[in-house]
Design a protein around this motif. Structure first.
Motif, PDB file in Angstrom:
ATOM      1  N   GLY A  14      -2.505  10.639   3.625  1.00  0.00           N
ATOM      2  CA  GLY A  14      -1.913   9.079   2.945  1.00  0.00           C
ATOM      3  C   GLY A  14      -2.129   8.130   3.981  1.00  0.00           C
ATOM      4  O   GLY A  14      -2.463   6.929   3.588  1.00  0.00           O
ATOM      5  N   ILE A  15      -1.300   8.405   5.206  1.00  0.00           N
ATOM      6  CA  ILE A  15      -1.270   7.121   6.203  1.00  0.00           C
ATOM      7  C   ILE A  15      -2.687   6.733   6.569  1.00  0.00           C
ATOM      8  O   ILE A  15      -3.244   5.382   6.337  1.00  0.00           O
ATOM      9  CB  ILE A  15      -0.850   7.700   7.539  1.00  0.00           C
ATOM     10  CG1 ILE A  15       0.784   7.954   7.115  1.00  0.00           C
ATOM     11  CG2 ILE A  15      -0.787   6.466   8.367  1.00  0.00           C
ATOM     12  CD1 ILE A  15       1.463   8.466   8.234  1.00  0.00           C
ATOM     13  N   VAL A  16      -3.777   7.840   6.681  1.00  0.00           N
ATOM     14  CA  VAL A  16      -4.977   7.300   7.063  1.00  0.00           C
ATOM     15  C   VAL A  16      -5.721   6.593   5.747  1.00  0.00           C
ATOM     16  O   VAL A  16      -6.423   5.467   5.923  1.00  0.00           O
ATOM     17  CB  VAL A  16      -5.893   8.545   7.522  1.00  0.00           C
ATOM     18  CG1 VAL A  16      -7.391   8.279   7.694  1.00  0.00           C
ATOM     19  CG2 VAL A  16      -5.273   9.367   8.739  1.00  0.00           C
ATOM     20  N   GLY A  39       0.856  -1.270  -0.031  1.00  0.00           N
ATOM     21  CA  GLY A  39      -0.168  -0.068  -0.001  1.00  0.00           C
ATOM     22  C   GLY A  39       0.963   1.141   0.016  1.00  0.00           C
ATOM     23  O   GLY A  39       1.620   1.496   0.894  1.00  0.00           O
ATOM     24  N   VAL A  40       0.746   2.256  -1.135  1.00  0.00           N
ATOM     25  CA  VAL A  40       1.348   3.224  -1.254  1.00  0.00           C
ATOM     26  C   VAL A  40       0.833   4.414  -1.378  1.00  0.00           C
ATOM     27  O   VAL A  40      -0.393   4.708  -1.870  1.00  0.00           O
ATOM     28  CB  VAL A  40       2.423   3.059  -2.741  1.00  0.00           C
ATOM     29  CG1 VAL A  40       3.219   4.177  -2.803  1.00  0.00           C
ATOM     30  CG2 VAL A  40       3.059   1.751  -2.669  1.00  0.00           C
ATOM     31  N   ALA A  41       1.027   5.590  -0.480  1.00  0.00           N
ATOM     32  CA  ALA A  41       0.749   6.694  -0.473  1.00  0.00           C
ATOM     33  C   ALA A  41       1.406   7.708  -1.516  1.00  0.00           C
ATOM     34  O   ALA A  41       2.736   7.735  -1.314  1.00  0.00           O
ATOM     35  CB  ALA A  41       0.761   7.488   0.958  1.00  0.00           C
ATOM     36  N   ARG A 100       5.353   7.018  -0.602  1.00  0.00           N
ATOM     37  CA  ARG A 100       5.759   6.355   0.726  1.00  0.00           C
ATOM     38  C   ARG A 100       5.029   5.110   0.934  1.00  0.00           C
ATOM     39  O   ARG A 100       3.631   4.996   0.820  1.00  0.00           O
ATOM     40  CB  ARG A 100       5.374   7.482   1.969  1.00  0.00           C
ATOM     41  CG  ARG A 100       5.984   6.878   3.051  1.00  0.00           C
ATOM     42  CD  ARG A 100       6.391   8.182   4.219  1.00  0.00           C
ATOM     43  NE  ARG A 100       7.013   7.679   5.493  1.00  0.00           N
ATOM     44  CZ  ARG A 100       8.183   7.819   5.599  1.00  0.00           C
ATOM     45  NH1 ARG A 100       8.781   7.909   4.449  1.00  0.00           N
ATOM     46  NH2 ARG A 100       8.559   7.264   6.829  1.00  0.00           N
ATOM     47  N   VAL A 101       5.641   3.905   1.203  1.00  0.00           N
ATOM     48  CA  VAL A 101       5.111   2.886   1.664  1.00  0.00           C
ATOM     49  C   VAL A 101       4.405   2.780   2.710  1.00  0.00           C
ATOM     50  O   VAL A 101       5.121   3.004   3.706  1.00  0.00           O
ATOM     51  CB  VAL A 101       5.902   1.433   1.596  1.00  0.00           C
ATOM     52  CG1 VAL A 101       5.367   0.279   1.708  1.00  0.00           C
ATOM     53  CG2 VAL A 101       6.443   1.583   0.191  1.00  0.00           C
ATOM     54  N   ILE A 102       3.161   2.510   3.123  1.00  0.00           N
ATOM     55  CA  ILE A 102       2.317   2.840   4.353  1.00  0.00           C
ATOM     56  C   ILE A 102       2.433   1.300   4.852  1.00  0.00           C
ATOM     57  O   ILE A 102       2.827   1.185   6.029  1.00  0.00           O
ATOM     58  CB  ILE A 102       0.891   3.322   4.119  1.00  0.00           C
ATOM     59  CG1 ILE A 102       0.850   4.502   3.451  1.00  0.00           C
ATOM     60  CG2 ILE A 102       0.311   3.246   5.511  1.00  0.00           C
ATOM     61  CD1 ILE A 102       1.734   5.636   4.116  1.00  0.00           C
ATOM     62  N   ALA A 103       1.980   0.286   4.311  1.00  0.00           N
ATOM     63  CA  ALA A 103       2.031  -0.967   4.986  1.00  0.00           C
ATOM     64  C   ALA A 103       2.094  -2.051   3.760  1.00  0.00           C
ATOM     65  O   ALA A 103       1.920  -1.685   2.656  1.00  0.00           O
ATOM     66  CB  ALA A 103       0.741  -1.237   5.587  1.00  0.00           C
ATOM     67  N   PHE A 117       9.046  -3.464   7.915  1.00  0.00           N
ATOM     68  CA  PHE A 117       9.847  -3.417   6.748  1.00  0.00           C
ATOM     69  C   PHE A 117      10.869  -2.285   6.510  1.00  0.00           C
ATOM     70  O   PHE A 117      10.397  -1.126   7.106  1.00  0.00           O
ATOM     71  CB  PHE A 117       8.616  -3.689   5.713  1.00  0.00           C
ATOM     72  CG  PHE A 117       7.831  -2.094   5.346  1.00  0.00           C
ATOM     73  CD1 PHE A 117       8.294  -1.289   4.709  1.00  0.00           C
ATOM     74  CD2 PHE A 117       6.604  -2.277   6.124  1.00  0.00           C
ATOM     75  CE1 PHE A 117       7.604  -0.020   4.689  1.00  0.00           C
ATOM     76  CE2 PHE A 117       5.918  -1.296   6.001  1.00  0.00           C
ATOM     77  CZ  PHE A 117       6.458   0.084   5.233  1.00  0.00           C
ATOM     78  N   ASP A 118      11.717  -2.439   5.715  1.00  0.00           N
ATOM     79  CA  ASP A 118      12.469  -1.275   5.326  1.00  0.00           C
ATOM     80  C   ASP A 118      11.924  -0.355   4.446  1.00  0.00           C
ATOM     81  O   ASP A 118      11.778  -0.979   3.119  1.00  0.00           O
ATOM     82  CB  ASP A 118      14.084  -1.972   4.993  1.00  0.00           C
ATOM     83  CG  ASP A 118      15.046  -0.938   4.742  1.00  0.00           C
ATOM     84  OD1 ASP A 118      14.798   0.220   4.247  1.00  0.00           O
ATOM     85  OD2 ASP A 118      16.235  -1.405   5.078  1.00  0.00           O
TER      86      ASP A 118
END
Ligand SMILES: Cc1cc2nc3c(=O)[nH]c(=O)nc-3n(C[C@H](O)[C@H](O)[C@H](O)COP(=O)(O)O)c2cc1C
Length: 172
Positions: free
Chosen positions: A94-96, A78-80, A138-141, A122-123
């Motif tokens: 983005g995080i939300v 999942g990417v913002a 940014r990768v969120i998860a 994760f890195d």
């Protein structure tokens, strides 16, 4: 399966069968993310579906070596896409947004008989390199997905009591 059943039977699955998720099933899971709410309906997100074996192996190494990350036939990243954007309240949009959409996926996957597990260990930079995510994103998860080795029946969840996590009219 109704929403309550999905909420109760979803659990973190860390052991998967090799069988890949059928495309139409994956499509329904992605649709559940597409229909999720987002702040001002911006939908500044991207979900990278990783099924390539080599890439899953690399993702597993970038995720603290958690073995099930390569054993799961599918990993969704999942990417913002506009991670700098914030809501008026100061919280990064983005995080939300991405988290809500991914939770829709987790619940829909449960309805489809699929297991999932959120991956937060994760890195960030390594995951971006592996799947070619642009610098500004940014990768969120990460979320592993596949058919669980064991069934998804409703089971005991260790959780705080309602009174410990709620209060009325004021914070206490
Ligand atoms: C944001 C987030 C990050 C997580 N990261 C990991 C992880 O890296 N590895 C893992 O095995 N579980 C991870 N989990 C799963 C939690 O450990 C799990 O959800 C929690 O223990 C509750 O168990 P349940 O999901 O079976 O209800 C994560 C969960 C969330 C919500």
């Amino acid at each position: 399966m109704n929403v309550s059943e999905a909420v109760l039977s979803r659990r973190s699955v860390r052991s998967y069968k090799e069988k890949q998720i059928p495309e139409e099933c994956l499509h329904r899971v992605i649709e559940s993310a597409r229909m999720a709410p987002s702040a001002r309906n911006k939908q500044d997100w991207k979900f990278v579906v990783v099924q390539d074996e080599e890439k899953r192996d690399e993702l597993h190494r970038a995720s603290n070596g958690q073995k099930f990350v390569k054993e799961a036939p599918t990993v969704i990243v999942g990417v913002a896409t506009k991670p700098e954007d914030k809501m008026k309240c100061g919280i990064p949009t983005g995080i939300v947004d991405v988290t809500i959409a991914m939770d829709h996926m987790a619940l829909k996957a449960t309805e489809e008989g699929l297991g999932t597990c959120w991956i937060g260990a994760f890195d960030q930079e390594r995951v971006k390199e592996i799947i070619n995510i642009p610098k500004g994103c940014r990768v969120i998860a990460l979320m592993t997905m596949g058919y669980p080795e064991e069934g998804l029946e409703v089971m005991y969840k260790e959780r705080k009591e309602p009174g410990d996590i709620t209060c009325r009219d004021t914070y206490y």
